[in-house]
Design a protein around this motif. Structure first.
Motif, PDB file in Angstrom:
ATOM      1  N   UNK A   1       0.840  -1.215   0.000  1.00 25.67           N
ATOM      2  CA  UNK A   1       0.000   0.000   0.000  1.00 25.67           C
ATOM      3  C   UNK A   1       0.865   1.251   0.000  1.00 25.67           C
ATOM      4  N   UNK A   2       1.958   1.199   0.739  1.00 22.64           N
ATOM      5  CA  UNK A   2       2.829   2.378   0.841  1.00 22.64           C
ATOM      6  C   UNK A   2       3.512   2.711  -0.484  1.00 22.64           C
ATOM      7  N   UNK A   3       3.552   1.739  -1.417  1.00 24.30           N
ATOM      8  CA  UNK A   3       4.122   2.009  -2.744  1.00 24.30           C
ATOM      9  C   UNK A   3       3.218   2.916  -3.571  1.00 24.30           C
ATOM     10  N   UNK A   4       1.948   3.030  -3.162  1.00 28.95           N
ATOM     11  CA  UNK A   4       0.976   3.894  -3.838  1.00 28.95           C
ATOM     12  C   UNK A   4       0.896   3.601  -5.341  1.00 28.95           C
ATOM     13  N   UNK A   5       0.813   2.318  -5.654  1.00 25.61           N
ATOM     14  CA  UNK A   5       0.688   1.918  -7.059  1.00 25.61           C
ATOM     15  C   UNK A   5       1.998   1.675  -7.762  1.00 25.61           C
ATOM     16  N   UNK A   6       3.107   1.946  -7.095  1.00 27.98           N
ATOM     17  CA  UNK A   6       4.411   1.727  -7.716  1.00 27.98           C
ATOM     18  C   UNK A   6       4.827   0.274  -7.682  1.00 27.98           C
ATOM     19  N   UNK A   7       5.901  -0.047  -8.411  1.00 26.56           N
ATOM     20  CA  UNK A   7       6.467  -1.385  -8.427  1.00 26.56           C
ATOM     21  C   UNK A   7       7.806  -1.368  -7.697  1.00 26.56           C
ATOM     22  N   UNK A   8       8.298  -2.540  -7.323  1.00 28.06           N
ATOM     23  CA  UNK A   8       9.599  -2.616  -6.658  1.00 28.06           C
ATOM     24  C   UNK A   8      10.367  -3.813  -7.198  1.00 28.06           C
ATOM     25  N   UNK A   9      11.423  -3.515  -7.941  1.00 29.11           N
ATOM     26  CA  UNK A   9      12.270  -4.549  -8.511  1.00 29.11           C
ATOM     27  C   UNK A   9      13.598  -3.938  -8.913  1.00 29.11           C
ATOM     28  N   UNK A  10      14.611  -4.780  -8.998  1.00 24.93           N
ATOM     29  CA  UNK A  10      15.919  -4.296  -9.432  1.00 24.93           C
ATOM     30  C   UNK A  10      15.828  -3.829 -10.879  1.00 24.93           C
ATOM     31  N   UNK A  11      16.333  -2.642 -11.149  1.00 28.12           N
ATOM     32  CA  UNK A  11      16.329  -2.095 -12.505  1.00 28.12           C
ATOM     33  C   UNK A  11      17.399  -1.014 -12.582  1.00 28.12           C
ATOM     34  N   UNK A  12      18.504  -1.333 -13.227  1.00 32.78           N
ATOM     35  CA  UNK A  12      19.623  -0.385 -13.289  1.00 32.78           C
ATOM     36  C   UNK A  12      20.379  -0.512 -14.601  1.00 32.78           C
ATOM     37  N   UNK A  13      21.228   0.457 -14.864  1.00 35.35           N
ATOM     38  CA  UNK A  13      22.006   0.477 -16.098  1.00 35.35           C
ATOM     39  C   UNK A  13      22.789  -0.824 -16.240  1.00 35.35           C
ATOM     40  N   UNK A  14      22.714  -1.439 -17.420  1.00 38.16           N
ATOM     41  CA  UNK A  14      23.407  -2.707 -17.629  1.00 38.16           C
ATOM     42  C   UNK A  14      24.914  -2.491 -17.674  1.00 38.16           C
ATOM     43  N   UNK A  15      25.667  -3.191 -16.818  1.00 38.85           N
ATOM     44  CA  UNK A  15      27.126  -3.026 -16.835  1.00 38.85           C
ATOM     45  C   UNK A  15      27.726  -3.581 -18.125  1.00 38.85           C
ATOM     46  N   UNK A  16      28.855  -3.052 -18.563  1.00 35.57           N
ATOM     47  CA  UNK A  16      29.460  -3.487 -19.832  1.00 35.57           C
ATOM     48  C   UNK A  16      29.716  -4.986 -19.912  1.00 35.57           C
ATOM     49  N   UNK A  17      30.078  -5.606 -18.768  1.00 35.02           N
ATOM     50  CA  UNK A  17      30.410  -7.033 -18.799  1.00 35.02           C
ATOM     51  C   UNK A  17      29.209  -7.937 -19.030  1.00 35.02           C
ATOM     52  N   UNK A  18      28.004  -7.380 -19.001  1.00 34.27           N
ATOM     53  CA  UNK A  18      26.799  -8.185 -19.236  1.00 34.27           C
ATOM     54  C   UNK A  18      26.168  -7.929 -20.611  1.00 34.27           C
ATOM     55  N   UNK A  19      26.676  -6.978 -21.357  1.00 35.15           N
ATOM     56  CA  UNK A  19      26.006  -6.585 -22.601  1.00 35.15           C
ATOM     57  C   UNK A  19      26.041  -7.658 -23.678  1.00 35.15           C
ATOM     58  N   UNK A  20      27.003  -8.585 -23.597  1.00 31.33           N
ATOM     59  CA  UNK A  20      27.047  -9.681 -24.565  1.00 31.33           C
ATOM     60  C   UNK A  20      25.783 -10.541 -24.509  1.00 31.33           C
ATOM     61  N   UNK A  21      25.120 -10.531 -23.373  1.00 27.95           N
ATOM     62  CA  UNK A  21      23.934 -11.361 -23.201  1.00 27.95           C
ATOM     63  C   UNK A  21      22.815 -10.975 -24.174  1.00 27.95           C
ATOM     64  N   UNK A  22      22.738  -9.685 -24.494  1.00 25.26           N
ATOM     65  CA  UNK A  22      21.679  -9.214 -25.384  1.00 25.26           C
ATOM     66  C   UNK A  22      22.214  -8.845 -26.768  1.00 25.26           C
ATOM     67  N   UNK A  23      23.531  -8.881 -26.940  1.00 25.20           N
ATOM     68  CA  UNK A  23      24.127  -8.536 -28.234  1.00 25.20           C
ATOM     69  C   UNK A  23      24.283  -9.759 -29.127  1.00 25.20           C
ATOM     70  N   UNK A  24      24.322 -10.946 -28.505  1.00 19.47           N
ATOM     71  CA  UNK A  24      24.547 -12.176 -29.256  1.00 19.47           C
ATOM     72  C   UNK A  24      23.359 -13.120 -29.097  1.00 19.47           C
TER      73      UNK A  24
END
Length: 430
Positions: free
Chosen positions: A236-259
């Motif tokens: 209720x205190x989120x007032x309709x918001x969501x809560x999950x990890x969401x941050x800029x993708x670090x360079x060492x992980x970008x291969x996951x979506x590039x290939x």
């Protein structure tokens, strides 16, 4: 009244008025809290006591939760004892047989078959539970989060052993608001089927009821750190918001979506092809598989053309569960979302969805680079499988759930946490 002396009449009338006022105030206070004044007596049957005969009662949970060294040492010794583990383990066959008599099963396992408050009735939740083994872990998790007003979709990996599937089917058949997913898949971790399992449950839950407010996805080795009432008050205190990890993708992980990747021999492997950019030039964010999101977010996942295009694009990526939900959370127009600017980045420690101890972020007390104290259990693929010694610290955190627990390695951690949560849920009635 005529028999009383004249002097005693005012005193008696005053006493009647005072007692009547106190009675009315007690009713009003119960009414304001949305609770039944007689509820504490009604719910005694759901208390966990040492009379239940659980082998874990040999430990002192109260002392363990206080961090008492002697109690923790005793718990550690118990978890190293083969006979203790053997006495605690519940085979799959027990659940298959016990669930033949649903009424007896629910009573003996002390499921909460009635809501604890009107406040909880008015704020139902939807859970997706993706499981592939360890039925005992799953059943303990279901028992601690179960309430009759919530909804639960259970996805069992199609590759699971027959006894696992049969046991979970038997358990879920005892509850009208717990159901097996309509379309199970063979889950390959770090590949698309892991996401598809949750997507299938999302669709089933969305169609099952229009009443639930928030969606939470779990795996069989999760466990809550809060009672159902605490969870809904936090939501209720989120007032309709969501809560999950969401941050800029670090360079060492970008291969996951590039290939591009594909599944071969039951495992994800690179295909040798380069992927094109995501649809609509969406910025791809980094996150994890576990989320706490409102109903509107789920509707968008199922119906928003931008998200449907993103889903198709993501199907040949590596570990899509670790960027898909995070990316959707930063898309304009998705209910509860945030702007994609890095100023709105949320780490897993700041989100409430899941508490996880990664081995490389642990450290001794006072270590300036440590994110959390050292694991008191053991590590599996770099993740702490919690021990009883982690409980005191865990209960001080703001997260709703924690991962990982395992009754095969430390059943006392699960037992003490479950007992604590049940006692706290019932104490909220008083």
């Amino acid at each position: 009244m005529r028999l009383l002396k004249r002097r005693q009449r005012p005193l008696l009338l005053t006493l009647i008025v005072v007692l009547g006022s106190l009675w009315m105030l007690s009713l009003l206070s119960c009414s304001k809290a949305g609770k039944d004044p007689a509820s504490p007596l009604r719910y005694r049957q759901f208390e966990y006591t040492d009379d239940d005969g659980s082998p874990e009662k040999a430990c002192n949970c109260s002392a363990i939760l206080r961090g008492d060294r002697e109690a923790l040492e005793q718990a550690k010794l118990l978890t190293l004892t083969k006979d203790f583990h053997k006495s605690v383990r519940i085979p799959d066959e027990y659940y298959i047989n016990a669930a033949q008599d649903c009424r007896k099963f629910k009573i003996s396992r002390k499921y909460l078959t009635v809501p604890l408050s009107q406040e909880e009735v008015d704020f139902p939740l939807a859970y997706s539970m993706v499981v592939h083994h360890k039925v005992q872990n799953f059943e303990r998790l279901l028992r601690v989060i179960y309430t009759p007003q919530n909804f639960y979709c259970v996805h069992v990996d199609k590759k699971s052993e027959a006894s696992v599937i049969s046991a979970i089917e038997a358990i879920t058949s005892c509850f009208s608001n717990v159901f097996m997913v309509s379309q199970a898949v063979s889950v390959v971790y770090s590949a698309w089927p892991r996401v598809q399992a949750d997507l299938n449950c999302m669709a089933d839950l969305y169609n099952a009821s229009t009443k639930w407010k928030y969606f939470i996805n779990l795996c069989g080795q999760d466990f809550p750190l809060k009672t159902n009432l605490e969870i809904i008050r936090i939501l209720r205190s989120l007032q309709g918001g969501n809560s999950l990890e969401s941050e800029t993708m670090p360079p060492e992980k970008r291969w996951r979506v590039a290939n591009a990747h594909h599944i071969a021999d039951g495992q994800i492997q690179p295909s040798g092809k380069t992927k094109g950019p995501p649809p609509f030039n969406l910025p791809v964010l980094s996150g994890n598989a576990y989320i706490v999101v409102n109903r509107g977010y789920i509707r968008s996942v199922l119906e928003d053309n931008r998200i449907l295009a993103l889903i198709e694009w993501a199907k040949d990526t590596y570990s899509p569960d670790e960027f898909l939900w995070a990316t959707i959370q930063r898309m304009p127009g998705v209910p509860g979302s945030m702007w994609p600017n890095s100023k709105y980045d949320i780490t897993d420690t700041n989100a409430i969805a899941r508490l996880v101890k990664w081995e490389w972020h642990e450290g001794s007390q006072g270590s300036p680079m440590a994110v959390y104290p050292e694991c008191q259990g053991n590590h599996v693929r770099g993740i702490c499988v919690y021990g009883a010694g982690d409980l005191q610290w865990m209960l001080e955190q703001h997260h709703l759930f924690a991962n990982k627990f395992d009754t095969d390695t430390d059943p006392i951690a699960v037992y003490c946490l479950e007992k604590y949560l049940r006692q706290k849920a019932l104490a909220e009635l008083y």
